[in-house]
Scaffold this motif. Structure first.
Motif, PDB file in Angstrom:
ATOM      1  N   ASP A   1       0.831  -1.209   0.000  1.00  0.00           N
ATOM      2  CA  ASP A   1       0.000   0.000   0.000  1.00  0.00           C
ATOM      3  C   ASP A   1       0.865   1.258   0.000  1.00  0.00           C
ATOM      4  O   ASP A   1       0.593   2.210  -0.737  1.00  0.00           O
ATOM      5  CB  ASP A   1      -0.932   0.031   1.209  1.00  0.00           C
ATOM      6  CG  ASP A   1      -2.057  -0.985   1.129  1.00  0.00           C
ATOM      7  OD1 ASP A   1      -2.289  -1.547   0.040  1.00  0.00           O
ATOM      8  OD2 ASP A   1      -2.699  -1.220   2.167  1.00  0.00           O
TER       9      ASP A   1
ATOM     10  N   GLU B   1       2.685   1.661  -3.474  1.00  0.00           N
ATOM     11  CA  GLU B   1       1.735   2.048  -4.523  1.00  0.00           C
ATOM     12  C   GLU B   1       1.372   3.531  -4.411  1.00  0.00           C
ATOM     13  O   GLU B   1       1.378   4.254  -5.402  1.00  0.00           O
ATOM     14  CB  GLU B   1       0.472   1.192  -4.417  1.00  0.00           C
ATOM     15  CG  GLU B   1      -0.536   1.456  -5.511  1.00  0.00           C
ATOM     16  CD  GLU B   1      -1.749   0.548  -5.390  1.00  0.00           C
ATOM     17  OE1 GLU B   1      -2.852   1.022  -5.728  1.00  0.00           O
ATOM     18  OE2 GLU B   1      -1.604  -0.610  -4.978  1.00  0.00           O
ATOM     19  N   TYR B   2       1.086   3.984  -3.210  1.00  0.00           N
ATOM     20  CA  TYR B   2       0.728   5.387  -3.016  1.00  0.00           C
ATOM     21  C   TYR B   2       1.937   6.304  -3.242  1.00  0.00           C
ATOM     22  O   TYR B   2       1.836   7.320  -3.924  1.00  0.00           O
ATOM     23  CB  TYR B   2       0.173   5.621  -1.604  1.00  0.00           C
ATOM     24  CG  TYR B   2      -0.043   7.074  -1.321  1.00  0.00           C
ATOM     25  CD1 TYR B   2      -1.163   7.726  -1.828  1.00  0.00           C
ATOM     26  CD2 TYR B   2       0.898   7.812  -0.612  1.00  0.00           C
ATOM     27  CE1 TYR B   2      -1.346   9.086  -1.615  1.00  0.00           C
ATOM     28  CE2 TYR B   2       0.719   9.172  -0.403  1.00  0.00           C
ATOM     29  CZ  TYR B   2      -0.402   9.797  -0.903  1.00  0.00           C
ATOM     30  OH  TYR B   2      -0.578  11.143  -0.701  1.00  0.00           O
TER      31      TYR B   2
ATOM     32  N   THR C   1       3.115   7.790  -6.571  1.00  0.00           N
ATOM     33  CA  THR C   1       2.276   8.809  -7.220  1.00  0.00           C
ATOM     34  C   THR C   1       2.430  10.195  -6.615  1.00  0.00           C
ATOM     35  O   THR C   1       1.854  11.154  -7.132  1.00  0.00           O
ATOM     36  CB  THR C   1       0.786   8.417  -7.143  1.00  0.00           C
ATOM     37  OG1 THR C   1       0.350   8.464  -5.778  1.00  0.00           O
ATOM     38  CG2 THR C   1       0.554   7.028  -7.723  1.00  0.00           C
ATOM     39  N   GLU C   2       3.189  10.311  -5.533  1.00  0.00           N
ATOM     40  CA  GLU C   2       3.324  11.601  -4.856  1.00  0.00           C
ATOM     41  C   GLU C   2       4.145  12.591  -5.688  1.00  0.00           C
ATOM     42  O   GLU C   2       5.143  12.209  -6.310  1.00  0.00           O
ATOM     43  CB  GLU C   2       4.010  11.426  -3.499  1.00  0.00           C
ATOM     44  CG  GLU C   2       3.156  10.705  -2.483  1.00  0.00           C
ATOM     45  CD  GLU C   2       3.886  10.542  -1.174  1.00  0.00           C
ATOM     46  OE1 GLU C   2       3.417  11.110  -0.174  1.00  0.00           O
ATOM     47  OE2 GLU C   2       4.934   9.857  -1.152  1.00  0.00           O
TER      48      GLU C   2
ATOM     49  N   SER D   1       2.016  11.959   4.799  1.00  0.00           N
ATOM     50  CA  SER D   1       0.895  11.275   4.151  1.00  0.00           C
ATOM     51  C   SER D   1       0.260  10.262   5.105  1.00  0.00           C
ATOM     52  O   SER D   1       0.911   9.696   5.991  1.00  0.00           O
ATOM     53  CB  SER D   1       1.354  10.564   2.878  1.00  0.00           C
ATOM     54  OG  SER D   1       2.147   9.436   3.189  1.00  0.00           O
TER      55      SER D   1
ATOM     56  N   GLN E   1      -0.732   7.260   4.385  1.00  0.00           N
ATOM     57  CA  GLN E   1      -0.168   5.933   4.158  1.00  0.00           C
ATOM     58  C   GLN E   1       1.156   5.753   4.902  1.00  0.00           C
ATOM     59  O   GLN E   1       1.394   4.719   5.517  1.00  0.00           O
ATOM     60  CB  GLN E   1       0.042   5.683   2.655  1.00  0.00           C
ATOM     61  CG  GLN E   1      -1.233   5.480   1.897  1.00  0.00           C
ATOM     62  CD  GLN E   1      -1.981   6.792   1.601  1.00  0.00           C
ATOM     63  OE1 GLN E   1      -1.544   7.882   1.961  1.00  0.00           O
ATOM     64  NE2 GLN E   1      -3.129   6.675   0.972  1.00  0.00           N
TER      65      GLN E   1
END
Length: 111
Positions: free
Chosen positions: A24, A27-28, A31-32, A68, A70
């Motif tokens: 998780d 994956e997140y 994209t930041e 973040s 996450q």
């Protein structure tokens, strides 16, 4: 450019939960804004060890990452998942070179 290499020894009994959280987070994080590379890899010599390779445009991007949801969820879970000391190596540089080549190119370079 900010580069961070973190080594985390996970408790093998908690591997499934750890891998879900790592997945998780990766994956997140990819994209930041300001993230150039974000990878997680298992150590070939020790399957309990996960290595993170992070590359950010600057320190501000890395700091934003640590705020973040996450990332915070991942770090808060670590006391229940980690078996040993976590190590982080961090450095800043203006000179980053990325070389891409085929396996054939690598072998031919030896000749």
């Amino acid at each position: 450019m900010l580069v961070i290499h973190t080594t985390i020894p996970f408790d093998l009994a908690q591997r499934e939960e750890a891998m879900e959280l790592v997945s998780d987070l990766v994956e997140y994080s990819k994209t930041e804004d300001g993230t150039v590379r974000y990878r997680a890899m298992m150590d070939i010599d020790d399957p309990s060890v996960m290595r993170f390779f992070e590359q950010y445009e600057d320190a501000a991007a890395a700091e934003t990452h640590t705020k973040s949801t996450q990332y915070r969820r991942f770090v808060k879970s670590l006391p229940n998942l980690v078996d040993g000391k976590i190590e982080t190596i961090q450095f800043e540089t203006d000179e980053i070179e990325c070389a891409e080549f085929t396996a054939s190119d690598a072998a031919a370079a030896l000749d």
